[in-house]
Design an enzyme around this catalytic site. Structure first.
Site, PDB file in Angstrom:
ATOM      1  N   CYS A 190       0.813  -1.221   0.000  1.00 46.73           N
ATOM      2  CA  CYS A 190       0.000   0.000   0.000  1.00 46.73           C
ATOM      3  C   CYS A 190       0.849   1.276   0.000  1.00 46.73           C
ATOM      4  O   CYS A 190       0.542   2.241  -0.721  1.00 46.73           O
ATOM      5  CB  CYS A 190      -0.981   0.002   1.167  1.00 46.73           C
ATOM      6  SG  CYS A 190      -0.250  -0.299   2.789  1.00 46.73           S
ATOM      7  N   ASP A 230      -7.609   5.342  -1.364  1.00 45.46           N
ATOM      8  CA  ASP A 230      -7.208   4.101  -0.702  1.00 45.46           C
ATOM      9  C   ASP A 230      -6.470   3.187  -1.677  1.00 45.46           C
ATOM     10  O   ASP A 230      -7.053   2.709  -2.653  1.00 45.46           O
ATOM     11  CB  ASP A 230      -8.469   3.403  -0.172  1.00 45.46           C
ATOM     12  CG  ASP A 230      -8.145   2.287   0.813  1.00 45.46           C
ATOM     13  OD1 ASP A 230      -7.022   1.742   0.747  1.00 45.46           O
ATOM     14  OD2 ASP A 230      -9.011   1.957   1.642  1.00 45.46           O
ATOM     15  N   HIS A 260      -5.615   0.188  -1.244  1.00 46.83           N
ATOM     16  CA  HIS A 260      -5.880  -1.229  -0.996  1.00 46.83           C
ATOM     17  C   HIS A 260      -6.916  -1.820  -1.957  1.00 46.83           C
ATOM     18  O   HIS A 260      -7.231  -3.009  -1.868  1.00 46.83           O
ATOM     19  CB  HIS A 260      -6.360  -1.423   0.451  1.00 46.83           C
ATOM     20  CG  HIS A 260      -5.391  -0.925   1.478  1.00 46.83           C
ATOM     21  ND1 HIS A 260      -5.432   0.362   1.968  1.00 46.83           N
ATOM     22  CD2 HIS A 260      -4.333  -1.526   2.083  1.00 46.83           C
ATOM     23  CE1 HIS A 260      -4.448   0.533   2.843  1.00 46.83           C
ATOM     24  NE2 HIS A 260      -3.763  -0.599   2.927  1.00 46.83           N
TER      25      HIS A 260
END
Length: 608
Positions: free
Chosen positions: A441, A565, A567
């Site tokens: 990440c 994000d 992820h």
């Protein structure tokens, strides 16, 4: 009869530019549809020049100097087709006579055909003084009528329009000399203003002229030209695009037999051949036309041909300038390349034609002039090659999403909002056929940061792979050799090391010991996005994210963070990414209450 207009809309960015300009005058440009004026911006004269030097007096009349006309003409060619000069602007400041001087020159501006207004309308006059814009219309008889106007976001103006993306090729065969290039380009430009081209659309419609249309009724609106599938439905573009794009192809018509005014067939006349002895260097330049037009959604197909003609002629004018400039610098000319630029300070496209072989350093003076003419900040790039924007219909399927936050609202009333400046690419898990799920990440957040510096034109260094990031940290002595090829995490500090080593970018590290402290330092985040405008990588615990903005109402203390994000593991589907919260506004509870966070805040270089 006094001139009238039904509605006048000014882009909100005009007011911002006016407020930054101490004094000057120039031309307002925008779009006109059904007596509605949409003003997008203005082009200033050289701010180092005195008005009296630019306007010459001939008895009791004021006229324009040739230098001023050349300046305006050169900058007008960067505008998309459909966008025209529709008035003048004055920013008098302490010079009380400036407005009178400029307005006295309006008849000469009209006679030089600088303005492009309907026959029933007159050019606008915008005067900015003491924080207020005064709008009026002044015709060649000096009749004036004060106008009411609305200031609206530029996005609201462009919602009424579609973007036509015109592509094709014009081959330029010419002797390698300035005189020959000028002669050839003048001929090409003159031809472009006659009906020598056909415009082909993916909807199988051909525009052969203002009166000759194949495949569609000329009274249909332009959205008919959007590409459709076999069932007749419009092909969906990339979700979240700001404007619908109509793809058009430029084709040359077959040469017709020319006839004289008396009707004689010129093909029966004997040709004249001129033979010139000596060594001659010839250039064959296959120039790829790549132009843009703004057209109102209610525009009829039958009215589209002259707009596209303007687009082609502006491309050729830009090409002429590009070839001559390169010839003066290098004694040769490479293939010119058309590039589109979309600065948040303008809100609309500008197009340049630049030499393929020359780098940005050779164009610094040109960029300086453009920043001055369009009243752009001089501390950040706008017209470097890395800043060019890829138009939607040129994007490959499943290419990286650009600015997936556009269109999202923080949902806070009367909030102070500051978000990332310009463009970035969304990097996340599983891209590039590389499985980094569960450990990559921070690597992906770093890639997003690097993409921002690339797309703003600060660097042409490639976005680093995971291996390149790891190798960088090994090379500077931060990690052991066996770190390369591993699945070990990195944090904010390592991200800052890579930014400095790979790009030469300094990062500020801000540390907070809890979510409560994070929220208490919102004023620092607001200041960062207003002054630096870079995305922020944040690491805490085992997770890393990218902060793209903040929204805060100090009265209610309501606070939101715009989070990207890394992820996310699926394809480039903007609807899913926005609706499922992979890019979205988050409240303070998004952060773990007891977690320690480090924020990596890149500091952008001050340059042009």
């Amino acid at each position: 009869m006094a001139p009238k207009t039904r509605r006048l809309l000014l882009s909100n960015l005009i007011l911002e530019k006016f407020s930054k300009t101490e004094q000057g005058f120039g031309l307002a440009y925008g779009l006109i549809h059904d007596d509605q004026y949409f003003v997008l911006g203005f082009i200033l004269s050289d701010e180092s020049s005195n008005v009296k030097n630019l306007l010459q007096s001939d008895g009791n009349d004021l006229s324009l100097t040739s230098d001023l006309l050349k300046c305006w003409a050169a900058n007008q060619t960067t505008l998309p087709g459909g966008v025209h000069i529709i008035g003048n602007v004055s920013i008098p400041n302490e010079d009380a006579f400036l407005v009178d001087v400029v307005e006295a020159a309006i008849p000469d501006i009209i006679s030089e055909e600088v303005y492009h207004c309907p026959e029933t309308q007159s050019p606008l006059s915008l005067v900015y003084k003491d924080g207020t814009i005064r709008a009026s219309m002044v015709d060649d008889f000096m009749q004036k009528e004060e106008l009411e106007y609305e200031i609206v976001p530029v996005e609201d103006i462009l919602e009424n329009f579609m973007l036509v993306h015109l592509k094709g090729q014009i081959v330029i065969n010419v002797e390698n000399s300035s005189e020959s290039i000028v002669e050839e380009m003048q001929e090409q430009i003159a031809r472009s203003l006659t009906e020598v081209f056909t415009f082909n659309f993916q909807s199988k419609v051909f525009l052969n002229g203002t009166e000759e249309i194949c495949g569609a009724d000329g009274s249909k609106k332009v959205d008919f030209l959007l590409f459709r599938d076999e069932s007749g439905k419009k092909k969906k573009g990339r979700t979240g695009a700001e404007m619908e794009v109509i793809s058009a192809e430029l084709l040359s018509k077959p040469v017709k037999t020319k006839t004289t005014a008396e009707g004689n067939d010129l093909s029966k006349c004997a040709p004249i051949v001129q033979h010139k002895k000596g060594d001659i260097e010839f250039l064959r330049i296959p120039f790829v036309v790549d132009g843009l037009c703004y057209v109102h959604k209610d525009t009829k197909i039958g009215d589209l041909y002259p707009i596209l003609q303007t687009c082609v002629s502006r491309q050729l004018l830009l090409t002429n300038t590009c070839l001559l400039s390169e010839l003066r610098k290098t004694d040769s000319a490479s293939t010119p390349v058309s590039m589109h630029f979309l600065s948040p300070q303008n809100g609309h496209f500008l197009t340049l034609v630049l030499p393929k072989k020359l780098d940005d350093s050779a164009q610094e003076s040109k960029r300086q002039n453009l920043h001055e003419a369009f009243s752009l900040d001089k501390d950040r790039p706008v017209f470097r090659k890395g800043c060019q924007v890829l138009i939607k219909d040129d994007m490959k399927e499943n290419s990286l999403l650009i600015n997936p936050h556009v269109g999202l609202s923080p949902g806070i009333k009367d909030a102070e909002v500051a978000v990332v400046y310009g463009r970035y690419a969304y990097h996340h898990y599983m891209q590039d056929n590389f499985d980094d799920n569960g450990w990559g990440c921070a690597y992906r957040s770093l890639q997003t940061l690097v993409s921002w510096f690339r797309l703003q034109g600060y660097t042409d260094k490639p976005v680093p792979s995971h291996i390149a990031i790891q190798q960088c940290l090994v090379d500077i002595g931060d990690k052991p050799a066996n770190f390369v090829g591993s699945k070990q995490w990195i944090g904010s500090t390592e991200v800052s090391f890579c930014m400095e080593t790979l790009l030469g970018v300094t990062c500020r590290i801000m540390s907070v010991s809890s979510s409560e402290e994070m929220c208490s330092r919102v004023d620092e985040l607001l200041r960062h996005f207003k002054t630096q405008g870079t995305p922020i990588m944040i690491g805490g615990g085992v997770l890393a994210h990218t902060i793209l903005g903040v929204a805060w109402n100090p009265d209610s203390d309501d606070l939101r963070f715009l989070i990207l994000d890394p992820h996310y593991t699926q394809g480039e589907d903007l609807t899913v990414i926005q609706t499922k919260g992979w890019c979205g506004w988050k409240g303070p509870d998004f952060w773990t209450k007891t977690a320690f966070y480090n924020l990596c805040m890149p500091q952008r270089p001050i340059c042009l």
